[in-house]
Design a protein around this motif. Structure first.
Motif, PDB file in Angstrom:
ATOM      1  N   GLY A   1       0.802  -1.215   0.000  1.00 20.66           N
ATOM      2  CA  GLY A   1       0.000   0.000   0.000  1.00 20.66           C
ATOM      3  C   GLY A   1       0.832   1.260   0.000  1.00 20.66           C
ATOM      4  N   LEU A   2       0.211   2.370  -0.391  1.00 16.53           N
ATOM      5  CA  LEU A   2       0.901   3.659  -0.392  1.00 16.53           C
ATOM      6  C   LEU A   2       1.115   4.146   1.037  1.00 16.53           C
ATOM      7  CD1 LEU A   2      -0.774   5.626  -3.327  1.00 16.53           C
ATOM      8  CD2 LEU A   2       1.493   4.565  -3.255  1.00 16.53           C
ATOM      9  N   PRO A   3       2.263   4.761   1.318  1.00 15.35           N
ATOM     10  CA  PRO A   3       2.517   5.280   2.667  1.00 15.35           C
ATOM     11  C   PRO A   3       1.481   6.329   3.066  1.00 15.35           C
ATOM     12  CG  PRO A   3       4.541   5.222   1.382  1.00 15.35           C
ATOM     13  CD  PRO A   3       3.421   4.955   0.421  1.00 15.35           C
ATOM     14  N   LEU A   4       1.189   6.380   4.358  1.00 17.76           N
ATOM     15  CA  LEU A   4       0.301   7.382   4.927  1.00 17.76           C
ATOM     16  C   LEU A   4       1.007   7.985   6.135  1.00 17.76           C
ATOM     17  CD1 LEU A   4      -2.431   8.845   5.407  1.00 17.76           C
ATOM     18  CD2 LEU A   4      -3.169   6.801   6.669  1.00 17.76           C
ATOM     19  N   PHE A   5       1.149   9.297   6.144  1.00 14.16           N
ATOM     20  CA  PHE A   5       1.802  10.010   7.234  1.00 14.16           C
ATOM     21  C   PHE A   5       0.739  10.739   8.051  1.00 14.16           C
ATOM     22  CE2 PHE A   5       4.853   9.465   3.852  1.00 14.16           C
ATOM     23  CZ  PHE A   5       5.941   8.936   4.526  1.00 14.16           C
ATOM     24  N   VAL A   6       0.596  10.323   9.315  1.00 12.87           N
ATOM     25  CA  VAL A   6      -0.463  10.829  10.187  1.00 12.87           C
ATOM     26  C   VAL A   6       0.154  11.734  11.242  1.00 12.87           C
ATOM     27  CG1 VAL A   6      -2.390  10.198  11.686  1.00 12.87           C
ATOM     28  CG2 VAL A   6      -1.692   8.647   9.836  1.00 12.87           C
TER      29      VAL A   6
ATOM     30  N   ASP B   1      13.100   9.554   3.633  1.00 16.60           N
ATOM     31  CA  ASP B   1      13.405   9.888   2.238  1.00 16.60           C
ATOM     32  C   ASP B   1      12.577   9.018   1.299  1.00 16.60           C
ATOM     33  OD1 ASP B   1      14.647  11.253   0.213  1.00 16.60           O
ATOM     34  OD2 ASP B   1      16.323   9.840   0.089  1.00 16.60           O
ATOM     35  N   LEU B   2      11.252   9.211   1.335  1.00 13.67           N
ATOM     36  CA  LEU B   2      10.361   8.420   0.493  1.00 13.67           C
ATOM     37  C   LEU B   2       9.746   9.308  -0.579  1.00 13.67           C
ATOM     38  CD1 LEU B   2       8.453   6.211   3.092  1.00 13.67           C
ATOM     39  CD2 LEU B   2      10.194   5.473   1.467  1.00 13.67           C
ATOM     40  N   PRO B   3       9.762   8.862  -1.823  1.00 15.08           N
ATOM     41  CA  PRO B   3       9.192   9.672  -2.899  1.00 15.08           C
ATOM     42  C   PRO B   3       7.672   9.545  -2.957  1.00 15.08           C
ATOM     43  CG  PRO B   3      10.041   7.624  -3.795  1.00 15.08           C
ATOM     44  CD  PRO B   3      10.394   7.622  -2.325  1.00 15.08           C
ATOM     45  N   ALA B   4       7.037  10.497  -3.639  1.00 18.78           N
ATOM     46  CA  ALA B   4       5.600  10.429  -3.892  1.00 18.78           C
ATOM     47  C   ALA B   4       5.334   9.296  -4.897  1.00 18.78           C
ATOM     48  CB  ALA B   4       5.120  11.767  -4.418  1.00 18.78           C
ATOM     49  N   PRO B   5       4.101   8.784  -4.962  1.00 17.70           N
ATOM     50  CA  PRO B   5       2.931   9.293  -4.242  1.00 17.70           C
ATOM     51  C   PRO B   5       2.827   8.731  -2.825  1.00 17.70           C
ATOM     52  CG  PRO B   5       2.264   7.540  -5.720  1.00 17.70           C
ATOM     53  CD  PRO B   5       3.728   7.759  -5.973  1.00 17.70           C
ATOM     54  N   PHE B   6       2.175   9.510  -1.961  1.00 19.30           N
ATOM     55  CA  PHE B   6       1.870   9.074  -0.608  1.00 19.30           C
ATOM     56  C   PHE B   6       0.671   9.890  -0.131  1.00 19.30           C
ATOM     57  CE2 PHE B   6       5.250  12.288  -0.420  1.00 19.30           C
ATOM     58  CZ  PHE B   6       4.661  13.266   0.373  1.00 19.30           C
ATOM     59  N   TYR B   7       0.160   9.535   1.033  1.00 19.85           N
ATOM     60  CA  TYR B   7      -0.983  10.234   1.619  1.00 19.85           C
ATOM     61  C   TYR B   7      -0.565  10.904   2.925  1.00 19.85           C
ATOM     62  CZ  TYR B   7      -4.413   8.051  -1.508  1.00 19.85           C
ATOM     63  OH  TYR B   7      -5.135   7.653  -2.608  1.00 19.85           O
ATOM     64  N   THR B   8      -1.256  11.970   3.266  1.00 20.84           N
ATOM     65  CA  THR B   8      -1.091  12.598   4.568  1.00 20.84           C
ATOM     66  C   THR B   8      -2.462  12.743   5.224  1.00 20.84           C
ATOM     67  OG1 THR B   8      -1.283  14.869   3.726  1.00 20.84           O
ATOM     68  CG2 THR B   8       0.938  13.887   3.808  1.00 20.84           C
ATOM     69  N   LEU B   9      -2.461  12.693   6.531  1.00 20.86           N
ATOM     70  CA  LEU B   9      -3.673  12.906   7.315  1.00 20.86           C
ATOM     71  C   LEU B   9      -3.285  13.708   8.546  1.00 20.86           C
ATOM     72  CD1 LEU B   9      -6.629  12.397   8.282  1.00 20.86           C
ATOM     73  CD2 LEU B   9      -5.776  10.268   9.319  1.00 20.86           C
ATOM     74  N   LYS B  10      -3.914  14.850   8.726  1.00 26.24           N
ATOM     75  CA  LYS B  10      -3.703  15.648   9.940  1.00 26.24           C
ATOM     76  C   LYS B  10      -5.014  15.653  10.711  1.00 26.24           C
ATOM     77  CE  LYS B  10      -1.766  19.968  11.709  1.00 26.24           C
ATOM     78  NZ  LYS B  10      -2.681  19.991  12.873  1.00 26.24           N
ATOM     79  N   PHE B  11      -4.953  15.195  11.964  1.00 28.48           N
ATOM     80  CA  PHE B  11      -6.180  15.138  12.750  1.00 28.48           C
ATOM     81  C   PHE B  11      -5.847  15.420  14.210  1.00 28.48           C
ATOM     82  CE2 PHE B  11     -10.121  13.684  14.522  1.00 28.48           C
ATOM     83  CZ  PHE B  11     -11.044  13.887  13.504  1.00 28.48           C
ATOM     84  N   ASP B  12      -6.528  16.432  14.765  1.00 32.67           N
ATOM     85  CA  ASP B  12      -6.332  16.823  16.157  1.00 32.67           C
ATOM     86  C   ASP B  12      -7.409  16.194  17.038  1.00 32.67           C
ATOM     87  OD1 ASP B  12      -4.285  18.412  15.215  1.00 32.67           O
ATOM     88  OD2 ASP B  12      -5.483  20.249  15.211  1.00 32.67           O
TER      89      ASP B  12
END
Length: 312
Positions: A141-146, A285-296
């Motif tokens: 799966g594509l990386p996800l940075f939370v 050092d990971l190239p795109a594509p990837f996902y980001t999620l910001k949640f407080d």
């Protein structure tokens, strides 16, 4: 010759009435339970019996239908074991779990809404430092940075707050469902930094069907309901002096947010899963594509407690 000690006199029990017809049964049962010393238990059981009796009078089941209902309840127990809790699953797909969660976790004062614990929570998740990755295998799966911040309802940040996460894999399976995954894969416990921030790396989860090989699956099929949940990540957020938050964050691009089989999607828990097509990742050092999620997350003052894991 041995002598028997006199037994203390038992508490007199009022004679119960004999039943006359279907309308008299409920009062006789309530009378039988009236001596319950625990006030809360007495009230809860009286309400339960009253509502169950009213339900039976409304639907008027045949003897055969009642036997099938009892067999369904028994089957929930038979299908519950170390890696599957069919009883919790039944409560989920009937909306009971979400209703209890909503009753006990309102958004008063800006508190983040709660969401059901679900049947896949396990204790003893691996402990990680902020920025670490919870992926233990070579998931495609594509990386996800939370990332996000944990605050109190008064706006102050909460350093050293615990943030526990667990999720399904990109093929929609939890570690305990998939023998190809390492034990406790895609699970982890983090703590916020001095500014109340947390961040970690994972893979984007997939939506998935709840288990359908037991009595709950049979019920869903009879109701012509799909068994799917939208993609999401589970969170437990806790800090001393604050009520523990059990919740989920859902992918905003899912097409079944409104038909979640467990009715668990609160409007405020839909997160922005942003796909990044170019550039480098926020950590590593990971190239795109990837996902980001910001949640407080926002916690309210109260008692810190922790849920009982439904499976090992």
């Amino acid at each position: 010759m041995e002598t028997q000690q006199a037994r203390p006199a038992s508490k007199p029990v009022s004679a119960l009435s004999l039943i006359e017809d279907e309308d008299s049964i409920t009062e006789v049962v309530l009378q039988a339970m009236a001596g319950t010393e625990d006030q809360r238990l007495r009230g809860v059981m009286a309400a339960l019996v009253s509502h169950l009796h009213a339900f039976l009078r409304e639907v008027r089941p045949t003897d055969e239908e009642f036997e099938r209902a009892l067999a369904f309840i028994a089957a929930l127990g038979h299908a519950t074991h170390a890696t599957n809790n069919e009883v919790v699953l039944a409560a989920d797909v009937l909306g009971l779990s979400t209703l209890v969660t909503t009753i006990n976790n309102n958004t008063k004062g800006g508190r983040t809404p709660g969401a059901l614990l679900g049947p896949f929570y396990r204790a003893n998740a691996p402990r990680y430092a902020c920025g670490d990755c919870v992926v233990q295998d070579d998931s495609p799966g594509l990386p996800l940075f939370v990332s996000g911040t944990v605050r109190a309802t008064d706006g102050s940040v909460l350093p050293a707050a615990m943030v526990e996460v667990w999720q399904a894999s990109p093929v929609g399976l939890y570690d305990n469902q998939d023998p190809r995954q390492p034990d406790r894969n895609l699970r982890g416990v983090f703590h916020t930094d001095a500014d109340g921030n947390y961040h970690f790396r994972t893979v984007r989860p997939a939506g998935y069907p709840v288990p359908t090989n037991g009595p709950v699956g049979t019920l869903l099929a009879a109701q012509r309901r799909h068994p799917y949940r939208p993609a999401h990540i589970h969170f437990i957020v806790a800090a001393p002096g604050y009520r523990t938050l059990v919740t989920q964050v859902f992918a905003d691009d899912s097409d079944i947010l409104e038909t979640d089989v467990t009715f668990g999607v609160h409007r405020q828990l839909v997160g922005a899963f942003q796909r990044v097509e170019a550039g480098r990742s926020p950590w590593g050092d990971l190239p795109a594509p990837f996902y980001t999620l910001k949640f407080d997350f926002t916690l309210e003052p109260g008692e810190q407690t922790f849920p009982i894991p439904p499976i090992d």
